[in-house]
Scaffold this motif. Structure first.
Motif, PDB file in Angstrom:
ATOM      1  N   PHE A   1    -106.613 -31.795  52.666  1.00 35.43           N
ATOM      2  CA  PHE A   1    -105.489 -31.419  51.810  1.00 35.43           C
ATOM      3  C   PHE A   1    -106.012 -30.722  50.559  1.00 35.43           C
ATOM      4  O   PHE A   1    -106.965 -31.193  49.930  1.00 35.43           O
ATOM      5  CB  PHE A   1    -104.708 -32.656  51.350  1.00 35.43           C
ATOM      6  N   SER A   2    -105.361 -29.628  50.162  1.00 35.47           N
ATOM      7  CA  SER A   2    -105.660 -29.009  48.876  1.00 35.47           C
ATOM      8  C   SER A   2    -105.058 -29.879  47.775  1.00 35.47           C
ATOM      9  O   SER A   2    -104.280 -30.798  48.050  1.00 35.47           O
ATOM     10  CB  SER A   2    -105.059 -27.605  48.812  1.00 35.47           C
ATOM     11  N   LYS A   3    -105.388 -29.586  46.523  1.00 37.45           N
ATOM     12  CA  LYS A   3    -104.806 -30.355  45.415  1.00 37.45           C
ATOM     13  C   LYS A   3    -103.283 -30.202  45.399  1.00 37.45           C
ATOM     14  O   LYS A   3    -102.561 -31.167  45.176  1.00 37.45           O
ATOM     15  CB  LYS A   3    -105.395 -29.902  44.079  1.00 37.45           C
ATOM     16  N   THR A   4    -102.810 -28.986  45.650  1.00 38.37           N
ATOM     17  CA  THR A   4    -101.363 -28.736  45.665  1.00 38.37           C
ATOM     18  C   THR A   4    -100.701 -29.500  46.799  1.00 38.37           C
ATOM     19  O   THR A   4     -99.687 -30.166  46.595  1.00 38.37           O
ATOM     20  CB  THR A   4    -101.069 -27.229  45.795  1.00 38.37           C
ATOM     21  N   ASP A   5    -101.276 -29.415  47.997  1.00 40.15           N
ATOM     22  CA  ASP A   5    -100.712 -30.127  49.145  1.00 40.15           C
ATOM     23  C   ASP A   5    -100.690 -31.636  48.888  1.00 40.15           C
ATOM     24  O   ASP A   5     -99.725 -32.315  49.237  1.00 40.15           O
ATOM     25  CB  ASP A   5    -101.497 -29.826  50.418  1.00 40.15           C
ATOM     26  N   SER A   6    -101.744 -32.151  48.268  1.00 38.46           N
ATOM     27  CA  SER A   6    -101.807 -33.571  47.951  1.00 38.46           C
ATOM     28  C   SER A   6    -100.687 -33.977  47.004  1.00 38.46           C
ATOM     29  O   SER A   6    -100.021 -34.993  47.215  1.00 38.46           O
ATOM     30  CB  SER A   6    -103.159 -33.927  47.319  1.00 38.46           C
ATOM     31  N   LYS A   7    -100.471 -33.187  45.955  1.00 33.76           N
ATOM     32  CA  LYS A   7     -99.415 -33.498  44.987  1.00 33.76           C
ATOM     33  C   LYS A   7     -98.040 -33.475  45.647  1.00 33.76           C
ATOM     34  O   LYS A   7     -97.211 -34.349  45.405  1.00 33.76           O
ATOM     35  CB  LYS A   7     -99.440 -32.512  43.817  1.00 33.76           C
ATOM     36  N   VAL A   8     -97.804 -32.476  46.472  1.00 39.25           N
ATOM     37  CA  VAL A   8     -96.512 -32.359  47.152  1.00 39.25           C
ATOM     38  C   VAL A   8     -96.308 -33.522  48.108  1.00 39.25           C
ATOM     39  O   VAL A   8     -95.251 -34.160  48.119  1.00 39.25           O
ATOM     40  CB  VAL A   8     -96.399 -30.999  47.885  1.00 39.25           C
TER      41      VAL A   8
ATOM     42  N   GLU B   1    -110.166 -35.508  51.351  1.00 39.46           N
ATOM     43  CA  GLU B   1    -111.168 -35.800  52.373  1.00 39.46           C
ATOM     44  C   GLU B   1    -110.691 -35.453  53.782  1.00 39.46           C
ATOM     45  O   GLU B   1    -111.502 -35.316  54.689  1.00 39.46           O
ATOM     46  CB  GLU B   1    -111.581 -37.265  52.304  1.00 39.46           C
ATOM     47  N   ILE B   2    -109.380 -35.328  53.961  1.00 41.40           N
ATOM     48  CA  ILE B   2    -108.858 -34.952  55.287  1.00 41.40           C
ATOM     49  C   ILE B   2    -108.286 -33.537  55.274  1.00 41.40           C
ATOM     50  O   ILE B   2    -107.488 -33.173  56.124  1.00 41.40           O
ATOM     51  CB  ILE B   2    -107.819 -35.963  55.812  1.00 41.40           C
TER      52      ILE B   2
ATOM     53  N   SER C   1     -96.455 -27.260  59.158  1.00 41.23           N
ATOM     54  CA  SER C   1     -97.220 -26.740  60.299  1.00 41.23           C
ATOM     55  C   SER C   1     -98.267 -27.739  60.791  1.00 41.23           C
ATOM     56  O   SER C   1     -98.630 -27.733  61.962  1.00 41.23           O
ATOM     57  CB  SER C   1     -97.887 -25.407  59.937  1.00 41.23           C
ATOM     58  N   LYS C   2     -98.730 -28.623  59.905  1.00 43.99           N
ATOM     59  CA  LYS C   2     -99.703 -29.649  60.281  1.00 43.99           C
ATOM     60  C   LYS C   2     -99.046 -30.937  60.772  1.00 43.99           C
ATOM     61  O   LYS C   2     -99.722 -31.857  61.200  1.00 43.99           O
ATOM     62  CB  LYS C   2    -100.607 -29.967  59.085  1.00 43.99           C
TER      63      LYS C   2
END
Length: 85
Positions: free
Chosen positions: A7-14, A4-5, A49-50
């Motif tokens: 994040f991709s699924k990959t970014d969320s998992k990491v 919802e903010i 970067s974020k």
């Protein structure tokens, strides 16, 4: 829900792996998330970067850490706001 903010699924998992396990090397994150190593590195770069992730060099290897929670704490530590996690 991190999606919802933005994040991709990959970014969320990491990111969730870093929250759960704490400081981690990329290889550890790869094992914890069962993601491809290249995808983990790409995700870490996006999260850095974020401003959500930081790293320190330990024996010439990057040790990644959840930088965003530390930034939130530092930003609000001088105020009367109580952060409940």
């Amino acid at each position: 829900k991190l999606g919802e903010i933005g994040f991709s699924k990959t970014d969320s998992k990491v990111y969730l792996s870093l929250i759960e396990k704490g400081e981690s090397f990329a290889g550890d994150i790869t094992k914890n998330t069962q993601l491809n190593r290249t995808n983990v590195y790409d995700s870490l770069e996006r999260l850095i970067s974020k401003g959500f992730v930081g790293f320190v060099l330990e024996n010439k290897k990057k040790l990644f850490l959840n930088h965003f929670i530390n930034n939130l704490f530092n930003r609000f530590s001088h105020s009367s706001i109580i952060l409940c996690i």
